[in-house]
Design a protein around this motif. Structure first.
Motif, PDB file in Angstrom:
ATOM      1  N   ASN A  43       0.821  -1.203   0.000  1.00 41.96           N
ATOM      2  CA  ASN A  43       0.000   0.000   0.000  1.00 41.96           C
ATOM      3  C   ASN A  43       0.856   1.255   0.000  1.00 41.96           C
ATOM      4  O   ASN A  43       0.788   2.062  -0.915  1.00 41.96           O
ATOM      5  CB  ASN A  43      -0.957  -0.018   1.197  1.00 41.96           C
ATOM      6  CG  ASN A  43      -1.937   1.122   1.165  1.00 41.96           C
ATOM      7  OD1 ASN A  43      -1.696   2.187   1.713  1.00 41.96           O
ATOM      8  ND2 ASN A  43      -3.054   0.912   0.480  1.00 41.96           N
ATOM      9  N   GLY A  44       1.640   1.443   1.038  1.00 40.72           N
ATOM     10  CA  GLY A  44       2.571   2.567   1.053  1.00 40.72           C
ATOM     11  C   GLY A  44       2.156   3.769   1.865  1.00 40.72           C
ATOM     12  O   GLY A  44       2.969   4.648   2.139  1.00 40.72           O
ATOM     13  N   SER A  45       0.879   3.859   2.263  1.00 36.50           N
ATOM     14  CA  SER A  45       0.481   4.959   3.138  1.00 36.50           C
ATOM     15  C   SER A  45       0.976   4.681   4.551  1.00 36.50           C
ATOM     16  O   SER A  45       1.455   3.584   4.846  1.00 36.50           O
ATOM     17  CB  SER A  45      -1.042   5.127   3.130  1.00 36.50           C
ATOM     18  OG  SER A  45      -1.684   3.944   3.554  1.00 36.50           O
ATOM     19  N   GLY A  46       0.865   5.664   5.424  1.00 37.64           N
ATOM     20  CA  GLY A  46       1.392   5.462   6.766  1.00 37.64           C
ATOM     21  C   GLY A  46       0.711   6.337   7.796  1.00 37.64           C
ATOM     22  O   GLY A  46       0.098   7.349   7.461  1.00 37.64           O
ATOM     23  N   PHE A  47       0.800   5.917   9.047  1.00 36.05           N
ATOM     24  CA  PHE A  47       0.481   6.780  10.178  1.00 36.05           C
ATOM     25  C   PHE A  47       1.772   7.554  10.456  1.00 36.05           C
ATOM     26  O   PHE A  47       2.679   7.036  11.100  1.00 36.05           O
ATOM     27  CB  PHE A  47       0.097   5.939  11.396  1.00 36.05           C
ATOM     28  CG  PHE A  47      -1.365   5.610  11.494  1.00 36.05           C
ATOM     29  CD1 PHE A  47      -2.231   5.853  10.454  1.00 36.05           C
ATOM     30  CD2 PHE A  47      -1.883   5.032  12.651  1.00 36.05           C
ATOM     31  CE1 PHE A  47      -3.575   5.538  10.535  1.00 36.05           C
ATOM     32  CE2 PHE A  47      -3.228   4.710  12.761  1.00 36.05           C
ATOM     33  CZ  PHE A  47      -4.081   4.962  11.702  1.00 36.05           C
ATOM     34  N   GLU A  48       1.841   8.763   9.953  1.00 35.93           N
ATOM     35  CA  GLU A  48       3.137   9.442   9.893  1.00 35.93           C
ATOM     36  C   GLU A  48       3.610  10.038  11.210  1.00 35.93           C
ATOM     37  O   GLU A  48       4.470  10.917  11.217  1.00 35.93           O
ATOM     38  CB  GLU A  48       3.116  10.495   8.785  1.00 35.93           C
ATOM     39  CG  GLU A  48       2.962   9.907   7.390  1.00 35.93           C
ATOM     40  CD  GLU A  48       3.996   8.849   7.059  1.00 35.93           C
ATOM     41  OE1 GLU A  48       5.093   8.850   7.652  1.00 35.93           O
ATOM     42  OE2 GLU A  48       3.718   8.001   6.194  1.00 35.93           O
ATOM     43  N   GLY A  49       3.058   9.565  12.313  1.00 33.67           N
ATOM     44  CA  GLY A  49       3.670   9.894  13.594  1.00 33.67           C
ATOM     45  C   GLY A  49       4.891   9.032  13.843  1.00 33.67           C
ATOM     46  O   GLY A  49       5.615   9.213  14.824  1.00 33.67           O
ATOM     47  N   LEU A  50       5.138   8.082  12.938  1.00 33.65           N
ATOM     48  CA  LEU A  50       6.262   7.150  13.075  1.00 33.65           C
ATOM     49  C   LEU A  50       7.490   7.707  12.362  1.00 33.65           C
ATOM     50  O   LEU A  50       7.430   8.071  11.188  1.00 33.65           O
ATOM     51  CB  LEU A  50       5.883   5.797  12.474  1.00 33.65           C
ATOM     52  CG  LEU A  50       6.953   4.716  12.492  1.00 33.65           C
ATOM     53  CD1 LEU A  50       7.169   4.210  13.907  1.00 33.65           C
ATOM     54  CD2 LEU A  50       6.561   3.567  11.578  1.00 33.65           C
ATOM     55  N   SER A  51       8.612   7.774  13.060  1.00 31.82           N
ATOM     56  CA  SER A  51       9.881   8.179  12.434  1.00 31.82           C
ATOM     57  C   SER A  51      10.530   6.922  11.862  1.00 31.82           C
ATOM     58  O   SER A  51      11.101   6.118  12.588  1.00 31.82           O
ATOM     59  CB  SER A  51      10.796   8.832  13.473  1.00 31.82           C
ATOM     60  OG  SER A  51      10.206   9.999  13.998  1.00 31.82           O
ATOM     61  N   ASP A  52      10.427   6.757  10.544  1.00 31.97           N
ATOM     62  CA  ASP A  52      10.774   5.463   9.954  1.00 31.97           C
ATOM     63  C   ASP A  52      12.046   5.455   9.115  1.00 31.97           C
ATOM     64  O   ASP A  52      12.445   4.398   8.619  1.00 31.97           O
ATOM     65  CB  ASP A  52       9.608   4.942   9.097  1.00 31.97           C
ATOM     66  CG  ASP A  52       9.035   6.012   8.175  1.00 31.97           C
ATOM     67  OD1 ASP A  52       9.776   6.944   7.815  1.00 31.97           O
ATOM     68  OD2 ASP A  52       7.847   5.906   7.823  1.00 31.97           O
ATOM     69  N   ASN A  53      12.695   6.606   8.916  1.00 25.98           N
ATOM     70  CA  ASN A  53      13.907   6.601   8.100  1.00 25.98           C
ATOM     71  C   ASN A  53      15.124   6.293   8.954  1.00 25.98           C
ATOM     72  O   ASN A  53      15.898   7.168   9.334  1.00 25.98           O
ATOM     73  CB  ASN A  53      14.078   7.946   7.384  1.00 25.98           C
ATOM     74  CG  ASN A  53      15.285   7.928   6.447  1.00 25.98           C
ATOM     75  OD1 ASN A  53      15.819   6.874   6.119  1.00 25.98           O
ATOM     76  ND2 ASN A  53      15.709   9.099   6.025  1.00 25.98           N
ATOM     77  N   ASN A  54      15.261   5.024   9.300  1.00 23.65           N
ATOM     78  CA  ASN A  54      16.448   4.539  10.001  1.00 23.65           C
ATOM     79  C   ASN A  54      16.665   3.091   9.585  1.00 23.65           C
ATOM     80  O   ASN A  54      15.822   2.486   8.906  1.00 23.65           O
ATOM     81  CB  ASN A  54      16.297   4.681  11.519  1.00 23.65           C
ATOM     82  CG  ASN A  54      15.037   4.025  12.036  1.00 23.65           C
ATOM     83  OD1 ASN A  54      14.900   2.801  11.980  1.00 23.65           O
ATOM     84  ND2 ASN A  54      14.103   4.822  12.548  1.00 23.65           N
TER      85      ASN A  54
END
Length: 572
Positions: free
Chosen positions: A479-490
């Motif tokens: 899908n690719g959408s997100g709950f963008e409260g998540l810091s995911d670039n690591n």
């Protein structure tokens, strides 16, 4: 509010009305019948000739999958290299740096598998070169891969007995030249004339109404946005995706983009009926999918237009509904409808922030992705639905005391085992990796090979759990959408979601192709008075029950820890 509901109805009905003739056209394309796009024949023959491909040469299911997986592997290497070294390539007027290896790994896989999970912001994370020659390119070919796989599935049932599922390269090329490219040109022209950028200029300096000086990113965005919607890709040119005023300028473009999300997935359901001459079966499948889709839309529209109960307790009127994370030019109802459309089709684009959805609405879009078969991504939605059909056929056969059959072929232990493994795999990937992330968050905040886990979440408690659950559900559902409260670039999130992306994409494609290859090679059994009719309303209801039971057993406890717990906390 009534005008907002009317807008939603217009969008959905328009998508269905346009999808029906498109489905007929798609069936004609892959049957080899004459269509108005036959002028592309010389160009297609040129591609086949320089590639050394005989488009009329049949492939069995193993050869078909070998061709698909081989070229996808090459695209992965190609994409990773360009992303890592994009700062040294042309068309980079804003001077954006190259991606780190772990981010390039995640980004390349994400667009390769038609997911477009973005752990970067488009304005600063990519250059115009990689936006076009990596992202836009992969959005075309990944969508075409899904369509090609679906045509292979249909070929297995078109003939009584066959070991040929068609030619992968032929279907891949024609999916682009005859379907995706013409539709993308139309949509991109509409977007361009409504204000979406199409130039190669760098950032522009403007002064806002408040008197602030800001830098506004631009670029040749219209074409990329068109294929992101039509190919159920969803990756945004800008960081906030179709909530950005240049990516989705007004309510009219919002209508066009929403219809684009639904158009091809619904059309492929109708194409199934025209291609194998089983229109009643296509109607039953469309009915089951639409039944759940309408329920999910109704729930989300109700809760988003109702408003947030926490704000109600403050005595603040919410006449426009829950508007946190939404654009005023679209409204709560259109955003709620988009949230279901984009998760039903594995599109993943957003015109508002899913992290700001009220708890039940957030739970619905997660559940939508867990089912992953309500219209679904182009091609792969029907492949996922086929898995539920095989299980429903097996259970129905046990109930009536007959060997299960589907389309004149016996469904035996091998096929059922493959289908069962796919359903178990999805649950394992989503719940297993969410549990790992939650465990590291609580018990190992000191790990040094990535960003410390406490920095992952901007929200505590139930909603924080939902953010992690959403990320892996989105990755597994392509899908690719997100709950963008998540810091995911690591490193942790880039690598683990990359693994889920690969497994969640290819195994649910490999399994149905293998099943249909095994079934199609069996002796055809003519229909008899005792044959289970799979194009009946009764069997459609049976499939619906199977979808509900499997999904509930697999995911209800997990949903109870996140969205449901958050809802009851807000409504004690």
């Amino acid at each position: 509010m009534n005008s907002e509901i009317l807008g939603v109805l217009i969008m959905f009905l328009s998508a269905v009305l346009l999808a029906y003739p498109l489905g007929r056209y798609i069936a004609k394309v892959f049957k080899g019948e004459r269509t108005f796009t036959d002028f592309m024949n010389p160009f297609e023959r040129f591609i086949f000739r320089i590639s050394g491909i005989n488009p009329s040469e049949g492939m069995n299911w193993k050869q078909f999958l070998k061709a698909m997986l081989t070229v996808n592997m090459l695209w992965l290497v190609y994409a990773m290299l360009l992303l890592i070294f994009q700062d040294k390539l042309p068309l980079n007027p804003d001077g954006n740096p190259g991606q780190t290896p772990d981010l390039a790994f995640n980004t390349a896989i994400s667009f390769l598998v038609n997911c477009n999970l973005q752990h970067y912001s488009g304005e600063s994370g990519l250059t115009y070169f990689t936006q076009l020659f990596v992202v836009t390119f992969l959005q075309f070919v990944s969508a075409a891969t899904g369509i090609a796989a679906l045509v292979a599935l249909l070929n297995g049932f078109k003939e009584k007995t066959t070991n040929s599922l068609g030619n992968f390269w032929n279907y891949l090329v024609k999916s682009v030249t005859r379907i995706l490219l013409p539709l993308s040109i139309v949509v991109s022209i509409i977007l361009a004339f409504n204000g979406t950028p199409t130039s190669y200029d760098g950032k522009d300096s403007i002064v806002t109404l408040q008197g602030d000086s800001v830098q506004v990113s631009r670029g040749p965005a219209a074409g990329m946005i068109a294929i992101k919607q039509l190919g159920t890709n969803g990756g945004g040119w800008f960081g906030v995706n179709s909530a950005h005023p240049l990516e989705n300028p007004n309510y009219f473009t919002n209508i066009v983009e929403t219809i684009s999300i639904l158009l091809i997935p619904i059309a492929l359901v109708f194409a199934l009926g025209f291609y194998i001459n089983k229109k009643k079966l296509a109607t039953v499948i469309f009915g089951v999918m639409t039944f759940l889709f309408v329920i999910f839309c109704s729930i989300n529209i109700y809760y988003e237009t109702k408003g947030n109960p926490a704000i109600d307790k403050l005595g603040i009127a919410q006449t426009a509904g829950s508007m946190e994370g939404k654009e005023m030019r679209f409204g709560a109802a259109a955003t709620a409808f988009w949230s279901v459309a984009t998760t039903s089709t594995s599109n993943g684009s957003v015109n508002g922030m899913h992290d700001s959805l009220t708890p039940i609405s957030g739970g619905v879009v997660i559940l939508d992705m867990m089912i992953n078969a309500l219209y679904g991504g182009v091609g792969v939605g029907l492949l996922n639905y086929f898995i539920f059909v095989i299980i429903a056929v097996f259970i129905s056969g046990l109930m009536v005391g007959r060997t299960p059959e589907f389309m004149g072929h016996k469904v035996e232990a091998r096929e059922v085992k493959i289908a069962a493994l796919v359903t178990l795999l999805s649950a394992f990937l989503i719940k297993g990796f969410t549990a790992l992330a939650a465990y590291l968050l609580v018990h190992h905040p000191e790990i040094g090979w990535t960003v410390k886990p406490p920095a992952w979440l901007n929200n505590p408690s139930y909603h924080g759990f939902s953010e992690m659950l959403y990320e892996y559900t989105s990755a597994n559902a392509n899908n690719g959408s997100g709950f963008e409260g998540l810091s995911d670039n690591n490193i942790f999130w880039n690598v683990t979601t990359g693994v889920v992306l690969l497994l969640g994409r290819y195994l649910p494609i490999i399994a149905p192709i293998a099943i249909v290859g095994l079934l199609a090679d069996k002796k055809f059994i003519p229909e008899s008075p005792g044959t289970l009719k799979t194009d009946s309303t009764t069997f459609g209801a049976m499939t619906l029950v199977v979808i509900i039971i499997i999904t509930a057993l697999s995911y209800l406890p997990t949903l109870a820890l996140g969205p449901l717990a958050e809802y009851f906390a807000l409504n004690p």
